[in-house]
Structures are given as structure tokens and as C-alpha cells.
Enzyme design. Structure first.
Site, PDB file in Angstrom:
ATOM      1  N   ALA A  66      55.611   5.626  41.461  1.00 48.39           N
ATOM      2  CA  ALA A  66      56.322   5.297  40.509  1.00 48.39           C
ATOM      3  C   ALA A  66      56.196   6.497  39.474  1.00 48.39           C
ATOM      4  CB  ALA A  66      56.036   3.942  39.833  1.00 48.39           C
ATOM      5  N   GLY A 105      54.576   3.979  45.093  1.00 50.56           N
ATOM      6  CA  GLY A 105      56.037   3.308  45.274  1.00 50.56           C
ATOM      7  C   GLY A 105      56.687   4.271  46.273  1.00 50.56           C
ATOM      8  N   GLU A 108      55.944   2.660  49.482  1.00 49.53           N
ATOM      9  CA  GLU A 108      56.623   1.257  49.416  1.00 49.53           C
ATOM     10  C   GLU A 108      58.157   1.648  49.733  1.00 49.53           C
ATOM     11  OE1 GLU A 108      54.720   0.443  45.527  1.00 49.53           O
ATOM     12  OE2 GLU A 108      54.237  -1.282  46.523  1.00 49.53           O
TER      13      GLU A 108
HETATM   14  N1  T1G Z   1      54.220  10.160  37.681  1.00 48.59           N
HETATM   15  C1  T1G Z   1      54.638  11.214  36.778  1.00 48.59           C
HETATM   16  N2  T1G Z   1      54.335  12.152  36.842  1.00 48.59           N
HETATM   17  C2  T1G Z   1      53.393  12.706  38.122  1.00 48.59           C
HETATM   18  C3  T1G Z   1      53.158  11.656  39.101  1.00 48.59           C
HETATM   19  C4  T1G Z   1      53.526  10.253  38.951  1.00 48.59           C
HETATM   20  N3  T1G Z   1      53.437   9.406  39.590  1.00 48.59           N
HETATM   21  N4  T1G Z   1      52.222  11.974  39.930  1.00 48.59           N
HETATM   22  C5  T1G Z   1      52.106  13.599  39.567  1.00 48.59           C
HETATM   23  N5  T1G Z   1      52.709  13.727  38.341  1.00 48.59           N
HETATM   24  C6  T1G Z   1      52.768  15.139  37.627  1.00 48.59           C
HETATM   25  C7  T1G Z   1      51.302  15.381  37.214  1.00 48.59           C
HETATM   26  O1  T1G Z   1      51.152  14.819  35.809  1.00 48.59           O
HETATM   27  C8  T1G Z   1      51.694  16.809  36.974  1.00 48.59           C
HETATM   28  O2  T1G Z   1      52.440  17.238  35.816  1.00 48.59           O
HETATM   29  C9  T1G Z   1      52.478  17.312  38.269  1.00 48.59           C
HETATM   30  O3  T1G Z   1      53.190  16.065  38.535  1.00 48.59           O
HETATM   31  C10 T1G Z   1      51.849  17.752  39.272  1.00 48.59           C
HETATM   32  O4  T1G Z   1      50.946  16.869  39.666  1.00 48.59           O
HETATM   33  C11 T1G Z   1      54.951   0.560  41.922  1.00 48.59           C
HETATM   34  C12 T1G Z   1      52.883   0.979  40.500  1.00 48.59           C
HETATM   35  C13 T1G Z   1      51.181  13.764  44.157  1.00 48.59           C
HETATM   36  C14 T1G Z   1      49.046  14.285  45.068  1.00 48.59           C
HETATM   37  O5  T1G Z   1      49.161   7.635  41.797  1.00 48.59           O
HETATM   38  O6  T1G Z   1      48.167  12.021  43.456  1.00 48.59           O
HETATM   39  O7  T1G Z   1      53.583   3.922  42.495  1.00 48.59           O
HETATM   40  O8  T1G Z   1      50.821  18.702  34.444  1.00 48.59           O
HETATM   41  O9  T1G Z   1      49.078  18.598  39.129  1.00 48.59           O
HETATM   42  O10 T1G Z   1      47.637  18.439  42.434  1.00 48.59           O
HETATM   43  O11 T1G Z   1      53.361   0.361  43.290  1.00 48.59           O
HETATM   44  O12 T1G Z   1      49.868  14.407  41.510  1.00 48.59           O
HETATM   45  O13 T1G Z   1      52.567  19.553  35.995  1.00 48.59           O
HETATM   46  O14 T1G Z   1      53.230  18.374  33.818  1.00 48.59           O
HETATM   47  O15 T1G Z   1      48.504  16.299  40.544  1.00 48.59           O
HETATM   48  O16 T1G Z   1      49.748  18.953  43.643  1.00 48.59           O
HETATM   49  C15 T1G Z   1      51.329   5.920  42.485  1.00 48.59           C
HETATM   50  C16 T1G Z   1      49.693  10.230  41.486  1.00 48.59           C
HETATM   51  C17 T1G Z   1      51.908   5.677  41.044  1.00 48.59           C
HETATM   52  C18 T1G Z   1      50.307   9.697  42.616  1.00 48.59           C
HETATM   53  C19 T1G Z   1      50.250  15.968  43.728  1.00 48.59           C
HETATM   54  N6  T1G Z   1      51.159   7.322  42.729  1.00 48.59           N
HETATM   55  N7  T1G Z   1      49.872  11.707  41.935  1.00 48.59           N
HETATM   56  O17 T1G Z   1      48.943  16.644  43.434  1.00 48.59           O
HETATM   57  O18 T1G Z   1      49.791  18.179  41.535  1.00 48.59           O
HETATM   58  S1  T1G Z   1      52.115   4.143  40.720  1.00 48.59           S
HETATM   59  C20 T1G Z   1      50.012   8.050  42.465  1.00 48.59           C
HETATM   60  C21 T1G Z   1      49.000  12.442  42.552  1.00 48.59           C
HETATM   61  C22 T1G Z   1      52.888   3.289  41.779  1.00 48.59           C
HETATM   62  C23 T1G Z   1      53.993   1.241  42.622  1.00 48.59           C
HETATM   63  C24 T1G Z   1      53.079   1.871  41.725  1.00 48.59           C
HETATM   64  C25 T1G Z   1      49.130  13.815  42.922  1.00 48.59           C
HETATM   65  C26 T1G Z   1      49.964  14.508  43.958  1.00 48.59           C
HETATM   66  P1  T1G Z   1      52.391  18.503  35.054  1.00 48.59           P
HETATM   67  P2  T1G Z   1      49.373  17.444  40.066  1.00 48.59           P
HETATM   68  P3  T1G Z   1      49.139  18.109  42.835  1.00 48.59           P
END
Ligand code: T1G
Length: 693
Positions: A66, A105, A108
Site C-alpha cells: 500500500a 498489499g 496480497e
Molecule cells: N509506500 C510509499 N512509498 C514507499 C513505499 C510504500 N509502501 N515503499 C517504499 N517507498 C518509497 C521510499 O519512501 C523511498 O522514497 C522509495 O520508495 C525507495 O524506497 C494493505 C497496509 C520496497 C524493499 O512495508 O520495504 O501494504 O526516499 O529507499 O531500499 O496490507 O522500500 O526515494 O522518496 O526503501 O530499494 C507494506 C516498504 C506497506 C514495503 C525497496 N509494504 N518498502 O527498498 O528503496 S503497508 C512495505 C520497502 C501494506 C496492506 C498494508 C522498501 C523496498 P524516496 P527504499 P529500497
């Protein structure tokens, strides 16, 4: 090719509809992504010539979750659950083509497809627990139906990414595609599904693995027991566990409802807000306003380290782990040999735990060279000084390095509080001098304070931040002041902890309060662990402090079986009547009026001056942002991430409350509690450190 919206395209490959998502940086499920996908699926389903649908993403990864930036804002566009219903209810096969990381998500959504294809480098995970949440779009109900409750419990509470090969083995993925041919391979796989008339397989209908676990509550009881320490203080793991229990014990739709209830509970709790804040803070910390990403950097292919003691050895391991050759210089052969053997022993211990092979140990050790001549560092790209914390010794070393090391190399000091400007003045190239403050044990602790001196050049700053990332650290750029950011704030807490003991609290009271707050241990247990005799000497000791008396009694901490605490043979700490007596004698001698001190006062006296010092650091410009200070405390001092960090926590409890207590204590106990100007200003303006109001 039809552009459904700015991030979603729909095209046809013969009888296969292809939906392509392209929403950098990680194809997060923002409103426009959800809208685009919903419409694309509706059109692909309505297209009678399309026999099946492939969902694929451009850019670095499949949907990574998400869009966390949307959390807390009013929901808009197609809901994720509605999008999933469209996909899962499609009357024709839907295949998800996965590269990069299908997370949260994203996974999912993929689990609502009928089949999944992935490239070998892809990974699948449900890491919501890391931001204080749980998979709120059916992930906790579908995942155990594929991998079984035991693996699902591990995945949703650890957030770990499962590599594609293992995903294939456990059924998360149906086929592996050649690394660079995901699109073609997914289309070919889809054609096979159509040709073989494979069923529209819905994960929600696959119940054998959850039914097999029904009536075995011990699966969950044992899991809770085995992980109690790891989950201490955190709410999200327990809610995740309850969701998997629901998947085992309830029909799918009821399980979804339970997941929703448990998700909302977490979503509304400050712990998830704190952990989402930390997620972004740990990405923001790398951005330096006056050092843009295109600042030239110095390639670091050879590292020199001066000093092979605890810090020098630990620092060296970081570079060897990253495959960078290191030359370690010591003054004496015996010290050098000891340093290298400690490193080898560390690696061998890791190998014993199965976390690396014997070959890895030899490979790492082959990258480490010992020497007793600074001249051997002449062609190093980066030299890190890690000698005794004495200014004269450090200036002497830097003066020599200045003569020896090639022009353009980075000369760094690992000092934990000495003035980096003064150290730089010992060279003719202050622009090349910077502080790289590692935290002990340097090969374990993630935090690195990068100390920018007055004359440090921008390329040297950029190089230092870049090499920090390369060796797996999280780096915070800080300014020169005694103790920089972390230790300068820690000094406030240490002082108050000692004063509280004189005023009526016992060390074990202070430790208990800070442990219950979420720290791994309190200051007195920490002192016993590190050793009370750091910087102490028998010759000069005068019994003037509780610590000195303890050391004189040979109670030097865990290593001697006694310090502030008494320790049993398993090093379990017990409050010590000996220490209590020493404290009572000191209180009597000092004439302090001893009183009962509440847990609340202990916590406030330890935390609020820390927050206030953070405010002073900000107003002096020694940290770029309040969130950088929080990154320092979470990664260097064990501040519980579910409380966001000292500055975020101050905002949570209310800066007016912090200011009020500081003013009270200032009136009672003096100007050491004088509030910072920034704290006063923020309260006056009704603003916060970390949330622009
Ligand atoms: N939403 C918005 N921005 C995101 C994002 C996300 N989920 N994930 C990463 N970014 C942005 C981050 O802030 C950065 O921005 C850029 O992408 C690169 O990220 C309903 C409720 C995917 C493994 O928890 O683990 O789904 O600084 O530096 O090292 O059930 O990002 O460039 O402006 O980390 O290559 C669940 C979180 C969400 C995954 C990539 N998903 N992200 O790592 O790059 S909740 C997560 C990560 C959800 C549902 C629920 C990592 C990555 P900027 P980065 P990276």
C-alpha cells in the site's frame, strides 16, 4: 496499447490481455494505481477476445505494498479490497508476473490472482509488522492457506522476504521465469494455463492446510512463548498472530472480518504511527540539503585502519564483509596479532551459528592485512583512525597520515566525542577530514554518526554517506560538538540516573523503568555489561563516587561477577545489598534528603532532558532534522522504534508538558534543566519537532 490512466496501460498479446503498471518508485498501491488497475481489469474482463490476463509492473519492482504516504489521509479511489474482488472474481485466468519485491498489499494482490510467475531474484513478503500493522487486505487469511500457519506466523511477524525459489517450493509462486524474460515467460505460462484449461484457482477456497491446524492451539501458544522476548512491548506481532489463528479457526469471510478488526486496532494506535514515521525517517536521513545526490564521490576500493583494538577490529569487519580490502595498522606485533585473531574468532563464531561458511571466513580474512607501518596506508582511498581517545595521540596520527596517504583520500576519525575540527587542524588537508563515529560492537551496531567538520568538503561528505550505505550502516550526518548527537543526549540521561539514585531510587528501579519503557536495558545494567572500570585507574581512584568505590571493591561489572548488581553463574543480574549499602552511605555523607521517587518521575527525569538536549542540538544546527536525531537513538541506543524516537515521543506526549516539567526542575534544581529556546518557541507557536502542524 490503451493508457487507462497515467500509471496503467492495457494491451493485448494475441489472446492474452496485458496490464502494465508503472508508478515509480515502487508501484505502491496509491489511489491512482488502484483506480487504474480496477479499470484495466474491468476492460480486460469485458474483452471477449482476451482469454486470460497478465498483471506486470515496470520499474524496479512489482507492487511493494500500500502507499504508506496515503495513511492517515481520507481514503479516496477504489478500495484495495474492491480491487482484489475484481481480480479474484475474474471469469478468466489472472496471472501475476513478479519481479523485485511483492510486498504487503502487493503480495496480497498477487494472492488474489489465480497463478503467479516470478523471476529468481524476486522476493515475496508481508512486512506490515515492521510499520506496526498487519496485512489488511486478506494476506493473513490467504497466506496460511498456501504455506500453512507455521510459516505464515513466521512471515507475518518477521516481515521477512521469501526468495523466489523458496516461494516456488512453498506454493507462493507457480513458475520461475528466466531473469530477463519475465514478460515473455509470463505470457507463455498464461497461454499454457489457457491451453490446459486450468481451473480458476482461488486461494480463499484452499482450506486443507488451515483445517489441518484446527484443534492445535499449541501451534500458537508455542510460537508466542518462543518469541516473547522479540515481541516485547510491540502490539503488531500479537495482532498478526491472532489473524493467523482466525484463518485456522474461522471460515474465510469471518476471518477477513477479524483481520479487519485487528488491523484497525493497530492502525489507530500510536505504535504504528511511530513505526511509519521511522520508516520514512530512515530514508530521509540520507538526504543532505547542501550535498545533492550528484555530488562527486571518491571511489573507495582500499581502506586503511589505524588501531586494531575493539573498535578498529570491528570497523575492519564492516569493510571485509562488503568485500573491500583493509590494511590494519598497529604499533606492536602482539596487538596486531590479537586484533586479527579477535576478528577471526568473531567470524568463526558466526560460522558456528550457520550464518556463514568456513569458506566465507577465509574469504573475509583474506581481505584483511596487518601491518606495523603507517606507510602501508599510502594508497588507501579511506583511512579510519581508531586509536586511544586522546587528542594529542590523534593529532599525531593525523599529522603522519597527512604526510603519507595519497592526496584526495578521505581521512576519518572514529572519535566518539573529541573535536573533529581540532583533529583536522593537524593536517594540511582539513577538507579531507571527517568523523566516522561507529558504535560498539562496530561490526554489529547499525548506526554511524558521520561528523561533518567545518572544512570537510562536500565530496568527502558524499563519499562518507555512500560508503556507510555500502557497508550496511544507517548514517546520520551530525555536527562537531562534545558527544555529537547521541552521546551528548545520553549524557543528560546518565546524569539524571545517577542523581535519582542519590535522591532515593535504586539502580534497579531506574533500570526497570527504562526497560519497561522499551530499552533493551537500563543505564546501570549497561554499565555493568560494558565494565565499570572503563577510564578508571586504581592509582588515581579516590572512592569519590559510587562507581569508584565499586571498582575499588573489585566489583567492576558482569566480568567480575558483580558491579551495581550481583550476578549468578549464568550472569543473571540481582539487586545487590552491597551496592545498596554503598549508596546509602553516599547519601548520608552528602546529606541528600532521601525520598520515595515514583516510576513516572524516574522516566520523565531520564527522558525529558534528553529531548531538551535534542532541541538544543537542532537549534545549534548540529543535526539536520529532528527525525535524524530519532534515527540516531533508535539505531544506536535501543530507543524502542514503536515510540518513534525521543523527538517524536516528545511531540506525542506534548511539548508543553516537557517544557512545564523542565521549568519546574529548573526552579528546584538549577539551570541544568533550562529549556532550549527551540522548545519554548515550538510550544509558543503550537508546533512540533516532527509533525509540521
Ligand atoms: N509506500 C510509499 N512509498 C514507499 C513505499 C510504500 N509502501 N515503499 C517504499 N517507498 C518509497 C521510499 O519512501 C523511498 O522514497 C522509495 O520508495 C525507495 O524506497 C494493505 C497496509 C520496497 C524493499 O512495508 O520495504 O501494504 O526516499 O529507499 O531500499 O496490507 O522500500 O526515494 O522518496 O526503501 O530499494 C507494506 C516498504 C506497506 C514495503 C525497496 N509494504 N518498502 O527498498 O528503496 S503497508 C512495505 C520497502 C501494506 C496492506 C498494508 C522498501 C523496498 P524516496 P527504499 P529500497
Amino acid at each position: 496499447m490503451t493508457a487507462i490512466n497515467e500509471v496503467t496501460d492495457l494491451s493485448r498479446e494475441g489472446e492474452i490481455a496485458l496490464i502494465t503498471l508503472n508508478s515509480p518508485p515502487v508501484n505502491a498501491l496509491s489511489a491512482k494505481v488502484r483506480d487504474g488497475l480496477a479499470e484495466a481489469f474491468r476492460q480486460a474482463i469485458a474483452d471477449r477476445e482476451a482469454k486470460a490476463i497478465v498483471l506486470i509492473c515496470e520499474g524496479k519492482t512489482f507492487i511493494a505494498g500500500a502507499d504508506i504516504t496515503e495513511f492517515g489521509k481520507p481514503p479516496k479511489g477504489t478500495s484495495l479490497l474492491d480491487l482484489e474482488d475484481i481480480i479474484e472474481g475474474a471469469p478468466k485466468p489472472v496471472i501475476a508476473a513478479i519481479h523485485g519485491t511483492a510486498l504487503g498489499g502487493g503480495l496480497e494482490v498477487a494472492l488474489c490472482a489465480h497463478y503467479r510467475v516470478a523471476v529468481p531474484s524476486a522476493r515475496c513478503g508481508l512486512p506490515e509488522v515492521n510499520i506496526g500493522l498487519l496485512p489488511g487486505a486478506g494476506g493473513t487469511q490467504r497466506l496460511p492457506r498456501i504455506v500453512g500457519p507455521e510459516m505464515a506466523l513466521d512471515m507475518v511477524t518477521s516481515g521477512r522476504h521469501v526468495p523466489a525459489k523458496q516461494s516456488l517450493e512453498v506454493g507462493l509462486v507457480d513458475e520461475l521465469a528466466p531473469e530477463e524474460q519475465l514478460r515473455d515467460a509470463a505470457i507463455a505460462f498464461t497461454r499454457k494455463v489457457v491451453a490446459e484449461n486450468r481451473p480458476l484457482r482461488k486461494v480463499r477456497d484452499s482450506n486443507e492446510k488451515v483445517e489441518a491446524a484446527r484443534g492445535h492451539p499449541e501451534i500458537f501458544a508455542n510460537f508466542r512463548k518462543e518469541n516473547a522476548r522479540r515481541f516485547r512491548g510491540l502490539k503488531a506481532p500479537e495482532n498478526n498472530i491472532q489473524c493467523i489463528e482466525a484463518a485456522v479457526n474461522l471460515p474465510f469471510e469471518q476471518g477477513l472480518k477479524e483481520e479487519r478488526r485487528l488491523f484497525v486496532e493497530l492502525f489507530q494506535d500510536s505504535q504504528s504511527r511511530a513505526q511509519q514515521y521511522v520508516f520514512f525517517a530512515e530514508r530521509e536521513v540520507w538526504k543532505i540539503p547542501d550535498v545533492p545526490p550528484d555530488t562527486p564521490t571518491i571511489p573507495v576500493n582500499k581502506v586503511g585502519i589505524v588501531g586494531a583494538g575493539t573498535m578498529g577490529g570491528g570497523i575492519a569487519m564492516n569493510f571485509a564483509n562488503a568485500g573491500i580490502p583493509v590494511t590494519l595498522v598497529e604499533a606492536k606485533q602482539e596487538a596486531l596479532d590479537r586484533g586479527l585473531s579477535v576478528i577471526r574468532r568473531n567470524y568463526e563464531n558466526t560460522a558456528k551459528k550457520g550464518r556463514m561458511t568456513a569458506a566465507d571466513v577465509e574469504k573475509r580474512m583474506s581481505l584483511l592485512k596487518g601491518s606495523m607501518a603507517l606507510e602501508d596506508l599510502a594508497d588507501s582511498d579511506l583511512v579510519i583512525e581508531a586509536v586511544f581517545e586522546n587528542m594529542d595521540i590523534k593529532k599525531e596520527v593525523f599529522g603522519k597520515l597527512d604526510q603519507i596517504v595519497k592526496p584526495g583520500a578521505v581521512l576519518a576519525t572514529n572519535t566518539s566525542y573529541l573535536d573533529t575540527d581540532e583533529i583536522a587542524s593537524a593536517t594540511k588537508r582539513p577538507e579531507s577530514v571527517i568523523g566516522l563515529h561507529f558504535f560498539s560492537p562496530a561490526n554489529v551496531m547499525r548506526l554511524l554518526e558521520v561528523v561533518r567538520a567545518d572544512k570537510t568538503s562536500k565530496p568527502v561528505v558524499a563519499t562518507s554517506m555512500q560508503i556507510a550505505k555500502k557497508i550496511g550502516k544507517i548514517a546520520a550526518l551530525v555536527g562537531v560538538c562534545p558527544g555529537f548527537v547521541g552521546n551528548r543526549m545520553l549524557a543528560q540521561r546518565q546524569r539524571e540516573a545517577q542523581k535519582l539514585v542519590m535522591e532515593g531510587a535504586m539502580p534497579w528501579d531506574v533500570d526497570r523503568v527504562l526497560y519497561d519503557f522499551g530499552f533493551p536495558m537500563g543505564p546501570f545494567q549497561m554499565s555493568d555489561l560494558a565494565g565499570l572500570d572503563i577510564g578508571w585507574s586504581k592509582e588515581s581512584s579516590k572512592g569519590a563516587t559510587i562507581r569508584e568505590v565499586l571498582c575499588e571493591m573489585d566489583r567492576r561489572g558482569q566480568k567480575t561477577g558483580a558491579g551495581f548488581y550481583d550476578y549468578d553463574e549464568n550472569r543473571n543480574a540481582k539487586p545487590s545489598p552491597v551496592t545498596a549499602k554503598i549508596i546509602e552511605d553516599f547519601r548520608a555523607k552528602s546529606g541528600t534528603n532521601v525520598r520515595q521517587i515514583s516510576d513516572e518521575e524516574i522516566l520523565e527525569r531520564c527522558i525529558y532532558p534528553t529531548i531538551n538536549e535534542g532541541a538544543k542540538i537542532l537549534e545549534e544546527g548540529k543535526a539536520i532534522r529532528a527525525s535524524d536525531i530519532d534515527v540516531v537513538w533508535i539505531n544506536g541506543y535501543g530507543w524502542p522504534k514503536y515510540r518513534g524516537g525521543p523527538m517524536w515521543y516528545g511531540d506525542l506526549i506534548g511539548l508543553d508538558k516537557v517544557l512545564g516539567r523542565m521549568r519546574e526542575w529548573q526552579a528546584q534544581m538549577g539551570d541544568v534543566f533550562a529549556p532550549s529556546k527551540l522548545l519554548e518557541q515550538l510550544v509558543t507557536d503550537g508546533k512540533a519537532f516532527t509533525r509540521p502542524k
